[in-house]
Design a protein around this motif. Structure first.
Motif, mmCIF file in Angstrom:
data_model
loop_
_atom_site.group_PDB
_atom_site.id
_atom_site.type_symbol
_atom_site.label_atom_id
_atom_site.label_comp_id
_atom_site.label_asym_id
_atom_site.label_seq_id
_atom_site.Cartn_x
_atom_site.Cartn_y
_atom_site.Cartn_z
ATOM 1 N N LYS A 186 0.812 -1.218 0.000
ATOM 2 C CA LYS A 186 0.000 0.000 0.000
ATOM 3 C C LYS A 186 0.846 1.269 0.000
ATOM 4 C CE LYS A 186 -1.829 -1.139 3.822
ATOM 5 N NZ LYS A 186 -0.904 -2.280 3.900
ATOM 6 N N THR A 187 1.878 1.299 0.831
ATOM 7 C CA THR A 187 2.640 2.535 0.969
ATOM 8 C C THR A 187 3.418 2.855 -0.302
ATOM 9 O OG1 THR A 187 2.822 2.176 3.350
ATOM 10 C CG2 THR A 187 4.360 3.740 2.360
ATOM 11 N N ASP A 188 4.041 1.853 -0.908
ATOM 12 C CA ASP A 188 4.734 2.085 -2.180
ATOM 13 C C ASP A 188 3.752 2.573 -3.241
ATOM 14 O OD1 ASP A 188 7.195 1.358 -1.175
ATOM 15 O OD2 ASP A 188 7.040 -0.732 -1.827
ATOM 16 N N ALA A 238 3.595 6.155 -5.357
ATOM 17 C CA ALA A 238 3.523 6.134 -6.819
ATOM 18 C C ALA A 238 2.322 6.930 -7.326
ATOM 19 C CB ALA A 238 3.462 4.692 -7.317
ATOM 20 N N LEU A 239 1.187 6.787 -6.666
ATOM 21 C CA LEU A 239 0.001 7.540 -7.086
ATOM 22 C C LEU A 239 0.205 9.030 -6.895
ATOM 23 C CD1 LEU A 239 -2.848 5.302 -5.628
ATOM 24 C CD2 LEU A 239 -2.220 5.575 -8.040
ATOM 25 N N ASN A 240 0.939 9.405 -5.872
ATOM 26 C CA ASN A 240 1.161 10.815 -5.591
ATOM 27 C C ASN A 240 2.111 11.476 -6.581
ATOM 28 O OD1 ASN A 240 -0.169 12.403 -3.810
ATOM 29 N ND2 ASN A 240 1.136 12.008 -2.060
ATOM 30 N N GLU A 241 2.687 10.670 -7.482
ATOM 31 C CA GLU A 241 3.554 11.221 -8.520
ATOM 32 C C GLU A 241 3.111 10.786 -9.913
ATOM 33 O OE1 GLU A 241 7.537 10.091 -7.497
ATOM 34 O OE2 GLU A 241 7.696 11.626 -5.933
ATOM 35 N N HIS A 242 1.952 10.155 -9.998
ATOM 36 C CA HIS A 242 1.484 9.627 -11.285
ATOM 37 C C HIS A 242 0.880 10.763 -12.114
ATOM 38 C CE1 HIS A 242 -0.523 7.179 -14.278
ATOM 39 N NE2 HIS A 242 -0.003 6.092 -13.746
ATOM 40 N N PRO A 243 1.360 10.989 -13.337
ATOM 41 C CA PRO A 243 0.891 12.136 -14.115
ATOM 42 C C PRO A 243 -0.598 12.102 -14.442
ATOM 43 C CG PRO A 243 2.281 10.685 -15.448
ATOM 44 C CD PRO A 243 2.430 10.241 -14.036
ATOM 45 N N ARG A 244 -1.192 10.902 -14.513
ATOM 46 C CA ARG A 244 -2.630 10.838 -14.793
ATOM 47 C C ARG A 244 -3.473 10.952 -13.530
ATOM 48 N NH1 ARG A 244 -4.647 6.291 -16.839
ATOM 49 N NH2 ARG A 244 -2.810 4.964 -16.742
ATOM 50 N N VAL A 245 -2.822 10.970 -12.380
ATOM 51 C CA VAL A 245 -3.543 11.100 -11.116
ATOM 52 C C VAL A 245 -3.411 12.507 -10.553
ATOM 53 C CG1 VAL A 245 -3.700 10.260 -8.727
ATOM 54 C CG2 VAL A 245 -3.326 8.643 -10.600
ATOM 55 N N GLY A 294 -12.541 7.546 -3.346
ATOM 56 C CA GLY A 294 -12.616 6.159 -3.775
ATOM 57 C C GLY A 294 -11.779 5.299 -2.847
ATOM 58 N N LEU A 295 -12.117 4.028 -2.763
ATOM 59 C CA LEU A 295 -11.429 3.099 -1.857
ATOM 60 C C LEU A 295 -10.799 1.977 -2.675
ATOM 61 C CD1 LEU A 295 -12.893 1.879 1.521
ATOM 62 C CD2 LEU A 295 -11.526 0.378 0.097
ATOM 63 N N VAL A 296 -9.513 1.798 -2.524
ATOM 64 C CA VAL A 296 -8.787 0.732 -3.208
ATOM 65 C C VAL A 296 -8.356 -0.297 -2.169
ATOM 66 C CG1 VAL A 296 -6.763 0.117 -4.590
ATOM 67 C CG2 VAL A 296 -7.982 2.280 -5.030
ATOM 68 N N LEU A 297 -8.864 -1.513 -2.297
ATOM 69 C CA LEU A 297 -8.507 -2.595 -1.381
ATOM 70 C C LEU A 297 -7.414 -3.440 -2.027
ATOM 71 C CD1 LEU A 297 -8.956 -4.246 1.212
ATOM 72 C CD2 LEU A 297 -10.689 -5.558 -0.057
ATOM 73 N N CYS A 298 -6.202 -3.368 -1.475
ATOM 74 C CA CYS A 298 -5.071 -4.133 -1.993
ATOM 75 C C CYS A 298 -5.088 -5.533 -1.385
ATOM 76 C CB CYS A 298 -3.757 -3.431 -1.653
ATOM 77 S SG CYS A 298 -3.592 -1.785 -2.375
ATOM 78 N N VAL A 299 -5.091 -6.545 -2.240
ATOM 79 C CA VAL A 299 -5.121 -7.932 -1.775
ATOM 80 C C VAL A 299 -4.056 -8.720 -2.522
ATOM 81 C CG1 VAL A 299 -7.592 -7.810 -1.262
ATOM 82 C CG2 VAL A 299 -6.848 -8.656 -3.487
ATOM 83 N N VAL A 330 4.823 -1.971 -8.937
ATOM 84 C CA VAL A 330 4.132 -0.799 -8.393
ATOM 85 C C VAL A 330 3.649 0.095 -9.527
ATOM 86 C CG1 VAL A 330 4.423 1.283 -6.998
ATOM 87 C CG2 VAL A 330 5.430 -0.878 -6.234
ATOM 88 N N ALA A 331 4.454 0.245 -10.562
ATOM 89 C CA ALA A 331 4.069 1.088 -11.694
ATOM 90 C C ALA A 331 2.820 0.539 -12.379
ATOM 91 C CB ALA A 331 5.222 1.198 -12.691
ATOM 92 N N GLU A 332 2.766 -0.779 -12.558
ATOM 93 C CA GLU A 332 1.592 -1.394 -13.178
ATOM 94 C C GLU A 332 0.348 -1.174 -12.318
ATOM 95 O OE1 GLU A 332 -0.066 -5.826 -14.531
ATOM 96 O OE2 GLU A 332 1.973 -5.590 -13.731
ATOM 97 N N LEU A 333 0.494 -1.356 -11.023
ATOM 98 C CA LEU A 333 -0.636 -1.174 -10.117
ATOM 99 C C LEU A 333 -1.122 0.270 -10.130
ATOM 100 C CD1 LEU A 333 0.668 -3.328 -7.135
ATOM 101 C CD2 LEU A 333 -1.200 -3.930 -8.698
ATOM 102 N N ALA A 334 -0.187 1.215 -10.150
ATOM 103 C CA ALA A 334 -0.570 2.626 -10.193
ATOM 104 C C ALA A 334 -1.341 2.938 -11.468
ATOM 105 C CB ALA A 334 0.671 3.512 -10.082
ATOM 106 N N ASP A 335 -0.957 2.330 -12.574
ATOM 107 C CA ASP A 335 -1.688 2.527 -13.833
ATOM 108 C C ASP A 335 -3.114 1.983 -13.728
ATOM 109 O OD1 ASP A 335 0.359 3.814 -15.185
ATOM 110 O OD2 ASP A 335 1.099 1.993 -16.158
ATOM 111 N N VAL A 336 -3.257 0.827 -13.097
ATOM 112 C CA VAL A 336 -4.592 0.237 -12.933
ATOM 113 C C VAL A 336 -5.481 1.167 -12.108
ATOM 114 C CG1 VAL A 336 -5.900 -1.688 -11.934
ATOM 115 C CG2 VAL A 336 -3.784 -2.139 -13.190
ATOM 116 N N VAL A 337 -4.931 1.703 -11.027
ATOM 117 C CA VAL A 337 -5.706 2.615 -10.187
ATOM 118 C C VAL A 337 -6.046 3.889 -10.955
ATOM 119 C CG1 VAL A 337 -5.714 4.006 -8.086
ATOM 120 C CG2 VAL A 337 -4.746 1.696 -8.053
ATOM 121 N N ALA A 338 -5.091 4.412 -11.713
ATOM 122 C CA ALA A 338 -5.344 5.616 -12.512
ATOM 123 C C ALA A 338 -6.475 5.379 -13.507
ATOM 124 C CB ALA A 338 -4.072 6.050 -13.229
ATOM 125 N N ASP A 339 -6.465 4.218 -14.167
ATOM 126 C CA ASP A 339 -7.537 3.876 -15.101
ATOM 127 C C ASP A 339 -8.884 3.830 -14.388
ATOM 128 O OD1 ASP A 339 -5.725 3.632 -17.186
ATOM 129 O OD2 ASP A 339 -5.563 1.449 -17.022
#
Length: 212
Positions: A21-23, A27-34, A128-133, A190-199
């Protein structure tokens, strides 16, 4: 030329330990689409219920693992965060563990908290709520990676604790009134996950906030 819409997403990342979650929050806090393209780093708030701010010792108590005598302190902290989010509604907020983690931890001691009032305040802000599993079979390899950097390795001795908490958080997320994404993190970067969340944020109109 019309300026682009302002990006001010508000995301709560939930999940047991060893789910990255923390990583992902960083990543989300620096993601250009976020948060938009950035030519330099500047302040972006990361909030966490995991901060052990109630006791003057490492790995002490805080907003998740508070004792009964600290209940009002914890609830006042939640009310304070909610008010801060309302006052700064046109800014991005990434929250690394929050009310679901509190509910899961406290329920194990027989103390049940209804945070419907909190979600009622978060919904108009477009949270929004993202549940990491992760696949339970992958917890051992995640543990090995964590031990290389952990300052408190004993907390990872019993992985069954995390498997149980993951199911508790799933049940809580299923009852949440916020938009929820269940994000499988096993063997994904982490980059892939951040893209999924951005989408997901874009698809669900959660990247900004319309004026009332």
């Amino acid at each position: 030329m019309t300026p682009p819409p302002k990006l001010c997403p508000k995301v709560i990342l939930e999940g047991t330990r060893l789910t990255g979650k923390t990583d992902l929050a960083f990543a989300l806090n620096e993601h250009p689409r976020v948060v938009g393209p950035r030519r330099y780093r500047y302040h972006s708030p990361l909030v966490s219920a995991e901060w052990c701010g109630f006791t003057n010792r490492p790995w002490g108590r805080g907003l998740i693992n508070f004792e009964p005598a600290e209940e009002e302190l914890a609830l006042e902290t939640y009310r304070t965060w909610a008010r801060m989010f309302e006052l700064q509604r046109y800014y991005s907020w990434i929250v690394d563990r929050f009310h679901l983690s509190t509910q899961a931890f406290q329920a194990r001691a027989g103390r049940r908290y209804d945070f419907g009032w909190l979600e009622d305040r978060l919904r108009p802000l477009n949270f929004g709520l993202v549940l990491c599993v992760r696949d339970p079979d992958t917890f051992p390899e995640a543990r090995l990676e964590r031990l290389a950097v952990s300052g408190n390795p004993a907390q990872y001795d019993d992985l069954s604790v995390f498997v149980r908490e993951q199911e508790e958080l799933r049940a809580l997320a299923a009852r949440s009134t916020l938009p929820v994404l269940e994000l499988e993190v096993s063997r994904r970067s982490v980059a892939e996950l951040a893209d999924v969340v951005a989408d997901w944020l874009a698809e669900n109109d959660l990247l900004g906030l319309r004026d009332e």
